[in-house]
Design a protein around this motif. Structure first.
Motif, short mmCIF file in Angstrom:
data_model
loop_
_atom_site.label_atom_id
_atom_site.label_comp_id
_atom_site.label_asym_id
_atom_site.label_seq_id
_atom_site.Cartn_x
_atom_site.Cartn_y
_atom_site.Cartn_z
N ARG B 198 0.82 -1.20 0.00
CA ARG B 198 0.00 0.00 0.00
C ARG B 198 0.86 1.26 0.00
O ARG B 198 1.89 1.33 0.65
CB ARG B 198 -0.85 -0.05 1.26
CG ARG B 198 -1.91 0.97 1.39
CD ARG B 198 -2.93 0.45 2.40
NE ARG B 198 -3.87 1.48 2.80
CZ ARG B 198 -3.86 2.05 4.00
NH1 ARG B 198 -2.95 1.72 4.87
NH2 ARG B 198 -4.75 2.97 4.31
N GLY B 199 0.41 2.25 -0.75
CA GLY B 199 0.97 3.60 -0.67
C GLY B 199 2.46 3.69 -0.90
O GLY B 199 3.01 3.00 -1.76
N THR B 200 3.09 4.52 -0.10
CA THR B 200 4.49 4.83 -0.36
C THR B 200 5.44 3.72 0.04
O THR B 200 6.63 3.82 -0.22
CB THR B 200 4.90 6.12 0.37
OG1 THR B 200 4.55 5.97 1.74
CG2 THR B 200 4.21 7.32 -0.21
N LEU B 201 4.92 2.66 0.67
CA LEU B 201 5.79 1.51 0.94
C LEU B 201 6.33 0.96 -0.39
O LEU B 201 7.43 0.41 -0.45
CB LEU B 201 5.01 0.44 1.72
CG LEU B 201 5.76 -0.83 2.14
CD1 LEU B 201 7.06 -0.50 2.84
CD2 LEU B 201 4.90 -1.69 3.04
N GLN B 202 5.56 1.13 -1.46
CA GLN B 202 6.03 0.71 -2.79
C GLN B 202 7.35 1.38 -3.15
O GLN B 202 8.24 0.75 -3.70
CB GLN B 202 4.99 1.05 -3.86
CG GLN B 202 3.79 0.14 -3.85
CD GLN B 202 2.80 0.53 -4.93
OE1 GLN B 202 3.15 1.18 -5.90
NE2 GLN B 202 1.56 0.15 -4.74
N VAL B 204 9.59 2.42 -1.16
CA VAL B 204 10.67 1.86 -0.35
C VAL B 204 11.12 0.53 -0.94
O VAL B 204 12.32 0.27 -1.10
CB VAL B 204 10.22 1.68 1.12
CG1 VAL B 204 11.33 1.06 1.94
CG2 VAL B 204 9.81 3.01 1.69
N ILE B 205 10.14 -0.33 -1.31
CA ILE B 205 10.49 -1.62 -1.90
C ILE B 205 11.24 -1.40 -3.21
O ILE B 205 12.23 -2.10 -3.50
CB ILE B 205 9.22 -2.46 -2.16
CG1 ILE B 205 8.44 -2.67 -0.87
CG2 ILE B 205 9.57 -3.79 -2.79
CD1 ILE B 205 9.02 -3.63 0.08
N PRO B 267 7.90 11.14 1.32
CA PRO B 267 6.83 10.83 2.28
C PRO B 267 6.89 9.39 2.80
O PRO B 267 5.96 8.61 2.65
CB PRO B 267 5.55 11.06 1.47
CG PRO B 267 5.94 10.92 0.06
CD PRO B 267 7.37 11.34 -0.03
#
Lengths: 211, 471
Positions: B198-202, B204-205, B267
């Motif tokens: 979800r969201g900005t975790l993408q 990071v990955i 973010p």
């Protein structure tokens, strides 16, 4: 190093630790993020994204718009993002919870678009004006003419037709992809307040000293 | 020309090398095709930055798509193929036995290249995944994963069937690269494409993946080649070899944390970038050890292969210093989102490309038999490659610094920024053109060599490479 299994255990843990640290760490922090209900405005933010804007996000991704435009405003004092009018406050993770694939971007060959919708609204730009921009391009940005179709005039001209650009007897109309892209761009708004995005204000030291 | 052939096989010929020749040459040859294609696309892409109208009417070659295509061609087509060939070859040499299961390489190699071709067509048609260094369309991702696994099988067999129980530094790096790529690739594939987080975790990955692609795949492959070739070329043992193992583990354990450097101010939780900045310093420990291990590279008076390795390794070490320095927030505020970051990327990838190229110059005669048709072409390639590389990195860095300083001054408009950076981007274009010419010479030279060897092979008994090996 003679011990094969130990060697592979080492490889496994090297990658596993970083993955677990980042994914589990961030998921604990951000996984439960929900919209923030602003009591003053009696509305929850961020707003859900309309379906056509979600389609536009895919157009934005497939054209690689993120290779020139970011969608992340950095905090005041770190860079000139506020001074350039890209946003009053920094972007935070909660702003993106409804986006299927946040387009944070890595390059700023063009301006940041995190608040494109807000800016367009303030400047009174209609979707038609944004479409005309896409069709024309300018010095720094290529024209995206392949997002438009020229078709033969058949009776009344379409309400969406662009003014000029087509020879007599023809009209220039945006494709569904162009309209979706513009709907997406105009949906980009981070103009609401979120508690975690408030600029940090140091406690007033003079007041404390007086007490 | 058959009369010039020696009538008997040269003494000292090593059957290990020829046994696995064909499949590895297939990987190298296809890698070189992608190198030329990727460099050509990169050239067009650079021209588009300051001439936005260039190819703009063609949806397939719009700036964003072309950038994804050239990146994919170079990362997965060139570095993927060549890196696999080098890693397998190092494992076979240090394992002391010919590669077994080479059919897996042929089958896997064909599907890998089919996958990269599909990826480029898919990106051009608008199916890109939309993450830097991970633009592969969803239907290509499983194909690449399985072909990689197939190609890596002989590497695993070479590791498990090695003659000596104890292992060499070259083997650690090569096995780590072969073992870890499928793992972090599949993680990225699931978490970004098939069951996106979800969201900005993408974000990071995606940065985690891009960093791993360098720290756990490209860099280890290049280092495996350097650690294997250096003692061969100099005839000396690696100095301070006892420390190599610490250098290895420090890259693996800390290198994969560096992705957050690209998320400063983004973010996502601030600790992601803080961890990355701190770890960038820790990883320098790895680079210091590598420097002490391979310092013989930087002695003067050595052959062209050594020069490729020396410039490549030098660039690898420099890139670590630059990345660490410019991950500091005070400098990142200028260089973030600018061409300077592209310069950093080019420095790191160019380092790997130089090392892979040097290794190919060393490997090919031993895989195909015979000698390179022209020494002059190799020297010319080295000069053009080195000059083009330095010029490209330097001009992008200057353009990026100008761009970053101007972006932080709200009075400067975007039109002014593009005006100020234009001349530097034109210089970068010239450098890229030089690189394209250099790589084209390399590919043609390779083709001439292989075609010549095949002709000889049909005419007479194959000429085997004469080399005495110890390992």
């Amino acid at each position: 190093m003679k011990n094969g299994p130990l060697f592979f255990l080492g490889l496994f843990s090297a990658l596993g630790i970083s993955w677990a640290g980042l994914v589990i760490g961030i998921n604990t922090q951000l996984g439960g993020l929900s919209p923030y209900f602003d009591e003053a405005q009696e509305a929850a933010f961020p707003a859900r994204i309309p379906g056509i804007a979600e389609q536009g996000l895919r157009v934005y991704r497939d054209l690689g718009c993120a290779s020139c435009h970011t969608q992340q405003v950095r905090r005041p004092g770190f860079g000139a993002d506020q001074a350039r009018g890209w946003g009053e406050r920094q972007s935070v993770a909660r702003d993106y919870i409804y986006q299927s694939q946040p387009q944070l971007g890595t390059m700023r060959i063009g301006p940041d678009l995190a608040n494109y919708g807000t800016r367009a609204e303030e400047a009174g730009r209609t979707p038609a004006a944004v479409l005309a921009d896409l069709y024309n391009g300018h010095a720094g940005m290529p024209a995206y003419r392949f997002l438009f179709a020229q078709r033969k005039l058949d009776g009344e001209p379409s309400a969406k037709a662009l003014v000029g650009g087509a020879p007599a007897g023809y009209e220039l109309v945006p494709t569904a992809r162009a309209e979706a892209l513009v709907a997406y761009l105009l949906s980009l708004k981070q103009s609401y307040d979120l508690p975690e995005a408030m600029p940090y204000e140091p406690a007033d030291s003079t007041k404390e000293a007086a007490q | 020309m058959t009369t010039a052939l020696p009538t008997k096989v040269q003494p000292g010929a090593d059957e290990n090398e020829q046994a696995c020749g064909g499949p590895l040459l297939l990987l190298i040859g296809s890698g070189l095709l992608w190198l030329v294609l990727g460099s050509a696309l990169a050239l067009l892409n650079l021209i588009q930055i300051y001439t936005p109208a260039f190819l703009a009417d063609c949806a397939w070659f719009t700036y964003g798509r072309l950038q994804a295509m050239q990146e994919t061609a170079l990362l997965y087509g060139w570095a993927g193929n060549a890196g696999l060939a080098v890693a397998l070859w190092v494992l076979s040499r240090l394992g002391g036995a010919p590669l077994r299961g080479t059919n897996y390489i042929v089958a896997g190699g064909l599907f890998w290249n089919l996958g990269v071709t599909l990826a480029l067509v898919g990106i051009a048609a608008g199916d890109a995944a939309g993450h830097a260094a991970f633009q592969l369309p969803r239907y290509v991702q499983p194909l690449l994963l399985f072909s990689f696994a197939a190609i890596a099988v002989p590497g695993v067999l070479a590791w498990t069937g090695r003659r000596n129980a104890s292992t060499y530094a070259g083997q650690w790096y090569a096995v780590a690269a072969l073992f870890l790529f499928p793992w972090f690739f599949s993680v990225a594939s699931v978490m970004l494409t098939f069951a996106p987080v979800r969201g900005t975790l993408q974000a990071v990955i995606a940065t985690w993946y891009a960093q791993n692609l360098f720290s756990l795949w490209l860099a280890p492959v290049a280092l495996a080649a350097v650690y294997y070739l250096l003692p061969k070329l100099t005839g000396r043992v690696i100095p301070n070899y006892d420390f190599a193992v610490y250098g290895f583990w420090s890259l693996l354990f800390f290198g994969c944390w560096l992705g957050g450097r690209h998320l400063i101010g983004a973010p996502v939780p601030a600790w992601v970038s803080t961890m990355a900045i701190a770890n960038a310093w820790v990883v320098l420990f790895h680079h210091i050890i590598v420097f002490f291990n391979v310092r013989d590279l930087f002695r003067s008076g050595s052959g062209t292969v050594m020069r490729f390795l020396a410039v490549g390794t030098g660039a690898y070490l420099l890139s670590a210093v630059v990345d660490t320095a410019f991950s500091a927030r005070a400098l990142a505020v200028v260089t973030q989102f600018t061409y300077f970051q592209q310069a950093q990327g080019q420095l790191a990838l160019g380092a790997v490309a130089l090392i892979l190229t040097g290794s190919i110059y060393y490997m090919t005669p031993r895989l195909a038999g015979g000698v390179w048709p022209s020494v002059g072409l190799i020297r010319g390639h080295f000069l053009a490659f080195a000059i083009g590389f330095v010029l490209l990195v330097a001009s992008l860095a200057v353009a990026g610094w100008i761009q970053g300083s101007a972006l932080n001054d709200p009075a400067v408009s975007f039109a002014q920024i593009s005006e100020r950076t234009k001349v530097w981007l034109q210089l970068a274009t010239a450098a890229q053109a030089m690189l394209l010419a250099a790589h084209a010479v390399f590919a043609l030279h390779f083709a001439k060599f292989i075609v010549g060897q095949m002709a000889k092979c049909c005419a007479a008994r194959p000429l085997l490479a004469a080399e005495v090996t110890v390992s």
